[in-house]
Design an enzyme around this catalytic site. Structure first.
Site, mmCIF file in Angstrom:
data_model
loop_
_atom_site.group_PDB
_atom_site.id
_atom_site.type_symbol
_atom_site.label_atom_id
_atom_site.label_comp_id
_atom_site.label_asym_id
_atom_site.label_seq_id
_atom_site.Cartn_x
_atom_site.Cartn_y
_atom_site.Cartn_z
ATOM 1 N N LYS A 110 59.873 41.406 47.293
ATOM 2 C CA LYS A 110 59.577 42.734 47.839
ATOM 3 C C LYS A 110 60.540 43.052 48.976
ATOM 4 C CE LYS A 110 55.241 43.887 45.980
ATOM 5 N NZ LYS A 110 53.910 43.454 45.773
ATOM 6 N N LYS A 190 60.046 43.014 35.867
ATOM 7 C CA LYS A 190 58.602 42.870 35.743
ATOM 8 C C LYS A 190 57.941 44.228 35.965
ATOM 9 C CE LYS A 190 54.605 41.830 38.246
ATOM 10 N NZ LYS A 190 54.027 41.980 39.543
ATOM 11 N N LYS A 193 53.867 48.282 40.000
ATOM 12 C CA LYS A 193 53.691 49.600 40.634
ATOM 13 C C LYS A 193 54.775 49.835 41.669
ATOM 14 C CE LYS A 193 49.485 48.180 40.619
ATOM 15 N NZ LYS A 193 48.120 47.759 40.865
HETATM 16 N N1 AQP Z 1 54.118 42.939 34.634
HETATM 17 C C1 AQP Z 1 53.071 42.136 34.585
HETATM 18 N N2 AQP Z 1 52.964 41.196 33.626
HETATM 19 C C2 AQP Z 1 51.885 40.378 33.548
HETATM 20 N N3 AQP Z 1 50.853 40.434 34.418
HETATM 21 C C3 AQP Z 1 50.932 41.350 35.404
HETATM 22 N N4 AQP Z 1 50.099 41.665 36.411
HETATM 23 C C4 AQP Z 1 50.627 42.677 37.140
HETATM 24 N N5 AQP Z 1 51.809 43.042 36.635
HETATM 25 C C5 AQP Z 1 52.029 42.246 35.539
HETATM 26 C C6 AQP Z 1 48.833 40.997 36.651
HETATM 27 O O1 AQP Z 1 47.832 41.985 36.858
HETATM 28 C C7 AQP Z 1 46.892 41.491 37.790
HETATM 29 C C8 AQP Z 1 46.627 42.526 38.849
HETATM 30 O O2 AQP Z 1 47.825 42.849 39.503
HETATM 31 P P1 AQP Z 1 47.820 43.661 40.870
HETATM 32 O O3 AQP Z 1 48.020 45.094 40.622
HETATM 33 O O4 AQP Z 1 46.654 43.308 41.653
HETATM 34 O O5 AQP Z 1 49.024 43.086 41.628
HETATM 35 P P2 AQP Z 1 50.498 42.917 41.213
HETATM 36 O O6 AQP Z 1 50.691 41.720 40.369
HETATM 37 O O7 AQP Z 1 51.246 42.896 42.476
HETATM 38 O O8 AQP Z 1 50.789 44.223 40.346
HETATM 39 P P3 AQP Z 1 51.914 45.211 40.643
HETATM 40 O O9 AQP Z 1 51.914 46.319 39.700
HETATM 41 O O10 AQP Z 1 53.186 44.410 40.738
HETATM 42 O O11 AQP Z 1 51.451 45.787 42.038
HETATM 43 P P4 AQP Z 1 52.273 46.037 43.347
HETATM 44 O O12 AQP Z 1 53.565 46.640 42.942
HETATM 45 O O13 AQP Z 1 51.400 46.969 44.149
HETATM 46 O O14 AQP Z 1 52.437 44.682 43.994
HETATM 47 C C9 AQP Z 1 47.462 40.191 38.368
HETATM 48 O O15 AQP Z 1 46.809 39.099 37.775
HETATM 49 C C10 AQP Z 1 48.875 40.223 37.965
HETATM 50 O O16 AQP Z 1 49.400 38.928 37.758
#
Ligand code: AQP
Length: 321
Positions: A110, A190, A193
């Protein structure tokens, strides 16, 4: 066996969240005692706009319910409704290694992507450890991006037990399915969001279709075979396509004669087949916010009852009581 996992209400649910985590949540509730929460405190590390933030938890809860999480089988709650989580977070913070947190890939990625880090972003894995440990969970279904955070949890457990010469926590294991460990976004990174490369599950159909059609591909001509290595479109089709369509997918890529545009249209069809029903339920649920709040309040009550004994042991171990 107790299962726990959460999703941040930091935007609309995307297909990475579903295949990487929520699909497993629904499966596991058939066989395990499950706790699933809306990680709203975590989400504050990225969404810092009150009016945008306010409705996101309820939207996420509607998504959970639309996918079939059943409040009579699983405990569904908001993280912030369990104040013991932040209390435990603090005890764990005092034994968590700074160096370990600074080495976390998610934090480093990040920062490398230009996100200006706040302390919450750095200590996110400690709050996650509190989420996991507070209900004595054995199994944590997550995407691969969270694997290292689970290692932090295990490290914090060992550090707490050594510091206070006790055995209060259960050591959790991650549950990561290889074929959906990392679902790619429309730019091949990946799906995330914070990278702005997601394909959302809910919301009007037209922008989703447009999003799928804008998936980045190379310039291989229609008549030639298409590369499958590091190809986000191919990987997404592998995630979505029903078994009966595997042959079509392989043929489209390996034989040539099918353009990327045609393949993307097929991907959109799979999207609708996969999520059509949940999308309809989601729209229905959105009409009754009071019912969603009722489900969350009842889940919070159950979760607070569950965390009581563990918190007593932790307070006693550190000498608070
Ligand atoms: N691209 C992905 N592939 C597989 N698993 C994923 N997860 C998220 N993106 C992928 C899984 O979804 C669960 C919840 O994720 P989250 O939204 O709580 O957090 P994150 O992993 O940080 O998702 P984002 O979209 O990347 O959010 P931001 O950008 O806000 O940090 C988790 O189990 C995650 O592994």
């Amino acid at each position: 066996m107790r299962v726990l996992s959460g999703v941040q209400p930091s935007g609309i649910l995307h297909i990475g969240n579903y295949f990487g985590a929520i699909r497993q949540f629904v499966e596991l509730q058939r066989t395990h005692e499950c706790f699933y929460f809306l990680a709203d405190l975590h989400a504050l590390t990225t969404v810092q706009n009150a009016s945008q933030f306010r409705g996101l938890s309820r939207d996420l809860a509607a998504g959970f319910l639309a996918f079939g999480l059943d409040p009579s089988k699983s405990v569904l709650y908001r993280q912030s409704d369990i104040p013991e989580v932040t209390e435990l977070y603090w005890y764990l913070s005092t034994v968590a290694s700074m160096g370990l947190l600074q080495r976390c890939h998610s934090f480093k990625d990040k920062v490398a992507q230009g996100v200006v880090p706040n302390h919450g972003l750095l200590s996110y894995p400690v709050l996650m450890a509190a989420d996991i440990l507070i209900v004595n969970s054995n199994l944590v279904p997550v995407g691969k991006d969270q694997k290292q955070h689970l290692e932090v949890t295990r490290d914090v457990v060992s550090s707490f037990h050594t510091t206070y010469d006790c055995e209060v926590f259960t050591l959790p294991e991650p549950l990561i399915l290889d074929d959906v460990a990392v679902v790619p976004g429309i730019d091949g990174r990946k799906m995330s969001k914070s990278y702005g490369n997601t394909i959302d599950i809910f919301g009007p159909e037209k922008p989703i279709r447009k999003r799928i059609m804008s998936l980045v591909t190379d310039s291989t001509p229609v008549e030639e075979p298409k590369p499958t290595e590091d190809n986000a479109l191919y990987q997404l089709l592998k995630v979505f396509a029903p078994k009966s369509e595997t042959e079509w997918v392989e043929h489209a890529f390996r034989e040539g004669g099918t353009g990327y545009g045609t393949i993307k249209k097929r991907l959109f069809e799979y999207f609708i087949e996969t999520f059509g029903e949940a999308r309809t339920r989601y729209d229905e649920l959105q009409k009754d916010p009071a019912e969603i709040e009722r489900v969350l309040a009842s889940g919070a009550e159950k979760a607070r009852r569950t965390v009581g004994p563990l918190m007593d042991s932790v307070r006693s171990a550190v000498g608070m009581r």
